[in-house]
Every structure is written in structure tokens, then in C-alpha cells.
Design a protein around this motif. Structure first.
Motif, PDB file in Angstrom:
ATOM      1  N   GLU A  78       0.845  -1.195   0.000  1.00  0.00           N
ATOM      2  CA  GLU A  78       0.000   0.000   0.000  1.00  0.00           C
ATOM      3  C   GLU A  78       0.887   1.254   0.000  1.00  0.00           C
ATOM      4  O   GLU A  78       1.750   1.409   0.857  1.00  0.00           O
ATOM      5  N   SER A 101      -3.834  -3.284  -1.863  1.00  0.00           N
ATOM      6  CA  SER A 101      -4.682  -2.096  -1.866  1.00  0.00           C
ATOM      7  C   SER A 101      -3.820  -0.866  -2.142  1.00  0.00           C
ATOM      8  O   SER A 101      -2.647  -0.830  -1.750  1.00  0.00           O
ATOM      9  N   ASN A 102      -4.413   0.122  -2.818  1.00  0.00           N
ATOM     10  CA  ASN A 102      -3.701   1.371  -3.108  1.00  0.00           C
ATOM     11  C   ASN A 102      -2.300   1.114  -3.660  1.00  0.00           C
ATOM     12  O   ASN A 102      -1.315   1.687  -3.206  1.00  0.00           O
ATOM     13  N   PHE A 207      -4.336   3.099   6.989  1.00  0.00           N
ATOM     14  CA  PHE A 207      -5.160   2.351   6.036  1.00  0.00           C
ATOM     15  C   PHE A 207      -6.274   3.239   5.509  1.00  0.00           C
ATOM     16  O   PHE A 207      -6.730   4.134   6.208  1.00  0.00           O
TER      17      PHE A 207
ATOM     18  N   GLU B 104      -8.043  -4.234  -5.400  1.00  0.00           N
ATOM     19  CA  GLU B 104      -7.827  -4.295  -3.958  1.00  0.00           C
ATOM     20  C   GLU B 104      -8.656  -5.381  -3.312  1.00  0.00           C
ATOM     21  O   GLU B 104      -9.694  -5.800  -3.825  1.00  0.00           O
TER      22      GLU B 104
END
Lengths: 310, 310
Positions: A78, A101-102, A207, B104
Motif C-alpha cells: 500500500e 490495496s492502493n 489504512f 484491492e
């Protein structure tokens, strides 16, 4: 020759540091000019492992310099957990065991995430795949990472692969898993010289959950009540970070490494989501005991994300 | 037993279909109840391969049903290229060879992307890693996928691993690589029964570049000038899709499989970015010849993304 930099996440823990060191060494043995790096201070637990096996910490970097051709991420993907100029660098590999994620690249890359308890477990396997023997020092580092991420093989994130790797590596490193492991965890749980600011930042990760920014800091302790003797000061630091970063929730997790429970402190507008996610009630000090919860990744992030995206 | 669904991207090509079929079969052999699926019509090239090796196409799905426990993505990861309800399903694996973007998960997963020319090349390796022999039919499917993605090993995306896998699989499938490959590519390049709508949608992928939505459709042909005999109708369909989806750019790529060039047609507000990205001038019909360009992934998406994020 291309220059490759290998690093783990901000607020580095033992897996992030040891994986960067060991993977850089494996890459060097495979003919790649790779340098390990770190994005923050070495914590007490990691320092214990480095001292024990006589290995130098990787160099600290604030950003990736222009002379670096390629970047390899270990133990995270991330972007908000990575180096500040991550979006401007060429990421050629990711070796990780977290959710994805990201994260994005312009070009295809080697991305290897496996649902195991520790990046080190994957690196141990990669040595075998490439026919490279793990040295005694590297075995010690990989073992330390597994012990750290699995709380001595007790976390629900710990898989059979992690267990097998740990026993195999303890043998090569020449240490008794239990004895060495407890000693290392206790070194990390010695918080006597930590300020309130240290406690809330030394292992903190940010997060994105739904539209909310959430920060979760975790410390290991032998006695969590001792930590909360300075709860006022801790809250003050947390409030400051909430306001600086525009967080919806800051969850501070004090994990008892002997009882395998966590005594958490929740601040921010969305603190109610902690109550819903774990079916607990925060007391008038904004705290709750989460029985059997030790894993930020598997037990906390998953449940909270669920709540934030409902 | 958990039910797992395996599928590739929308506007399926030969790699997407064959990888879903072969990976589902490998999973079944490893004791997992896995079903292959597809998100769109089978194209002429893929149908040729399926007929040649006597394999049924996977079932068409519009969305992932509630009785599915786990989803495995092959040959893609970007959510906008996947099934419409992808954000609501549990993705446990990704096997891919593209850049990572707009993807994601809440939980850790097995994510394996390698910078090779074809998902099938990775699947061939995974058979070996798991000690499973590739059957004659599966070898034929994997080979077809590699030939398709590499334009008979001529695309710049084709790596040494793809080449080695292709020769190995041709042997098992019992076909001559060149003869079978050209026959299959020609079957795909037979566009005589295609409407303008078919041409612009049969292998179309959507990308986010910077803040812009970009669609790139590609067709293989033996004679690209034939395709542009219906340029007016093609443009009409493209304009409709640009307006429906709010695209900044729609690039239609007609690739000559014998010359290994692409004759492209660019529409949309950002069509100027095509000129900058490839250092060409669009003629008064919005077309340009991109010499030596055959790979959407390696030669088109990379250059265009660069231009859109400048």
C-alpha cells in the motif's frame, strides 16, 4: 549495472527489516546489484535480532534517489505505507503477505503475495526455488521475522508453512526456537525508555477503509497496564496525529505477548466502529479488551474494513 | 466443499479463456472444486483453438452468484476489466502478467503476477511446481494462448520463458508450432462476418490513465485496409461508446499479423496524446501507422499512460 533498492514499510518491524536485508543478499547472490534500505527507526525487538546475529541495520532513506533504477517492495504494497515518492519510482517486484490495496504500476512486474504469516516464509521458499543455501545469519534474520509476525507461532495468521520454515531456520541458525523467541519478544516489549509519542508511532500503519483514513498502532508488552499509566500523554499524541492527518479513527493496540490478548484505545469520530466490529463496549476511558486478538492484519484490519465499508 | 469460480477479463481473448479452463482443471486435480467461466463471447481465434483440441468453452456469466465462495482471476486484475460485481466477491487468487492497477482486497490473497508474455506460461510453470503433468488438450490450450499473446513469438512482450514454454507445449500437444500458430492467427484475423460494433468491442479494454478513462480495442488482421473500408461505421460505434462511458480517448488498433505493424484510429478529446506518445501525426481521417507496434500492453498502454500522467 542497474541499481536496485529493497525496502519494507514505514515504522519498520522485524519482518520488514529482515526481509529487506535477506532479499538484497539473495539478489546479490543472483547477480543483481541490490541494496537494502529502511524507512524509519529500528525497534528494540529488531535491534535484538540484528545484534544476536551480528548484522548491520540497512541504511535509512527519506526518499528514493534519482540514481536508483528499480525498487523492490517487501512486506507491504500500500503506497501510503511506503516511501513518500513511491509513485515516481519504477517498482519491479513486490514480495508480500498482506492484502493488496492502493498499489499500482504502469508496467507489468513480478508481484508475489502469499497468504502466509510472514514475508520471511516466502523468502525462505525463494532461496530453495533459486537453489541458494540460506546462511546462518540470514536464517537467524528470517526466523526472527517469523517469530515477530506470529508472536512465537501463536497468532492466527501463522500457517503451516510459517511453522515449518521456523523450525527449519532455527536449526540452521543454531538457536532454540522457544528460548530465542521469547527473549527477542521480551526485548521488543521493553517499553521502559519509550515516550508516549514513541508508543503511538513506533509500529503505526495507515489504512484507507471505505472513504475513511484509519491509523492503527500496535505495541507488544508483557504488562499492558503499565503502558496505560501514561494514557493521558498517549491520548494527547493520538489527538495531534488525528488532527494532522485528518483521521477518522486512531486505534492504539497494546498486545499482551504472554496472554495473547489486546487492550485497545480508540479515538476519533469513528471510534464507534471499533465497538461494532468487535462487539465490545469502550469503557469511559475509550478502552476495551479484545480477547484473543493479536493480529492487526487478520483480526483487526479485516473486521474494521468490513465495518467501514458497510 | 467451497465453490471457486475462475475467469479472465471481459472481451475475452485466447489467453483469458484458455487460462481459465486450464487453471480450473489444475485446481480440480489438486482437490479444489473450481469452475471456469467467461465474461463475453468467444472470438474466432479462440474458437479455432477450442475446436482443434476438442474442448468446450467455459460457461458465460454476467455476475458472480451468491453460491460462489471464492473467485480466482486469471489474465487480469484491474476491476474495470472484470465482472461487474467484482468488488463484492472474495478474491483468493490472481494469476496474471499485466501491470497492477485498480485492484484491492480486504484480506491477504495469493497474487502472482510475472512480467512474462502470457498467463499460460505461468500456468505451465505451476503445473511443474505442483507435480502435475499437462495433458495433451491443456498443452494445446496453453500453447494457443502463448501464440495469441505473442503473435507467434514475435511480440516484444514475448520472453525467453514464453518461448521455452511454447516449444515444450507444442511437443506435448503434438502440433507444429509455426503451422498451427499461423492457422490459428488467421482464423482470428478473419473479420468478414464482423459488424463495426463487433470490431470495436470484441477485444476492448478500459484503462484509467491519470484522471482519464481510456479504451483501447485491438483486432488482428491479414489486411488492415479491408477493416477501414467501413471506417465511417466504426467511428460511429466508437463515438457512441465514448459518450456512453465518458471516455477521454478511444484508440482502435488494427494489427497486421504478417507485417507486425498497427494502423490505429484515435477518437476523443485526448486523441492528441496518441500523437505525442508515439511521435506520429494523425492524418485527416484520425489514423496513423505505428511501425513495429503490436503489443497493447507493452507498447501502447505504457506509452499512453506516461503521456496522460505527465
Amino acid at each position: 549495472m542497474d541499481k536496485t533498492l529493497i525496502f519494507g514499510h514505514k515504522s519498520p518491524d522485524t519482518d520488514t527489516i529482515c526481509s529487506a536485508l535477506v532479499y538484497a543478499d539473495l539478489k546479490n547472490k543472483m547477480g543483481v546489484e541490490a541494496h537494502p534500505a529502511r524507512l524509519g527507526e529500528i525497534n528494540g525487538e529488531t535491534q535484538f535480532a540484528l545484534n544476536y546475529f551480528g548484522v548491520e541495520a540497512p541504511a535509512f532513506i527519506e526518499k528514493v534517489d534519482d540514481d536508483v533504477d528499480n525498487v523492490i517492495l517487501v512486506d507491504h504494497n500500500e503506497f501510503q505505507q511506503s516511501v513518500d515518492n513511491i509513485a515516481d519510482v519504477r517498482i519491479t517486484e513486490v514480495i508480500d503477505h498482506h492484502r493488496v490495496s492502493n498499489f499500482e504500476t504502469k508496467e507489468p512486474l513480478y508481484f508475489r503475495a502469499e497468504p502466509v504469516g510472514c514475508t520471511a516464509t516466502i523468502l525462505n521458499k525463494m532461496h530453495k526455488e533459486n537453489g541458494v543455501i540460506v546462511s546462518k545469519e540470514n536464517a537467524g534474520l528470517l526466523l526472527s521475522a517469523i517469530i515477530s509476525d506470529s508472536l512465537l507461532l501463536k497468532s492466527p495468521t501463522c500457517t503451516q508453512s510459517d511453522r515449518e520454515a521456523a523450525y527449519e531456520l532455527a536449526e540452521i541458525a543454531g538457536v532454540d526456537l522457544e528460548t530465542y523467541g521469547l527473549e527477542m519478544l521480551k526485548a521488543g516489549a521493553d517499553l521502559s525508555d519509550k515516550s508516549a509519542f514513541d508508543l503511538v508511532t513506533m509500529d503505526a500503519k495507515e489504512f484507507t477503509m471505505g472513504d475513511a483514513k484509519v491509523q492503527i498502532a500496535q505495541v507488544n508488552a508483557v504488562d499492558t497496564s503499565q503502558i496505560y499509566e501514561s494514557q493521558d500523554a498517549i491520548e494527547k499524541e493520538m489527538e495531534q496525529i488525528i488532527s494532522d492527518k485528518g483521521l477518522e479513527l486512531f486505534l492504539f493496540v497494546a498486545t499482551d505477548i504472554l496472554e495473547n490478548d489486546s487492550d485497545v484505545l480508540a479515538l476519533g469520530n469513528a471510534k464507534g466502529n471499533v465497538e461494532k466490529a468487535f462487539d465490545v463496549t469502550l469503557d469511559n476511558q475509550n478502552r476495551a479488551l479484545l480477547k484473543g486478538v493479536v493480529s492487526r492484519k487478520k483480526q483487526i484490519v479485516t473486521n474494521l474494513t468490513e465495518e467501514f465499508t458497510k
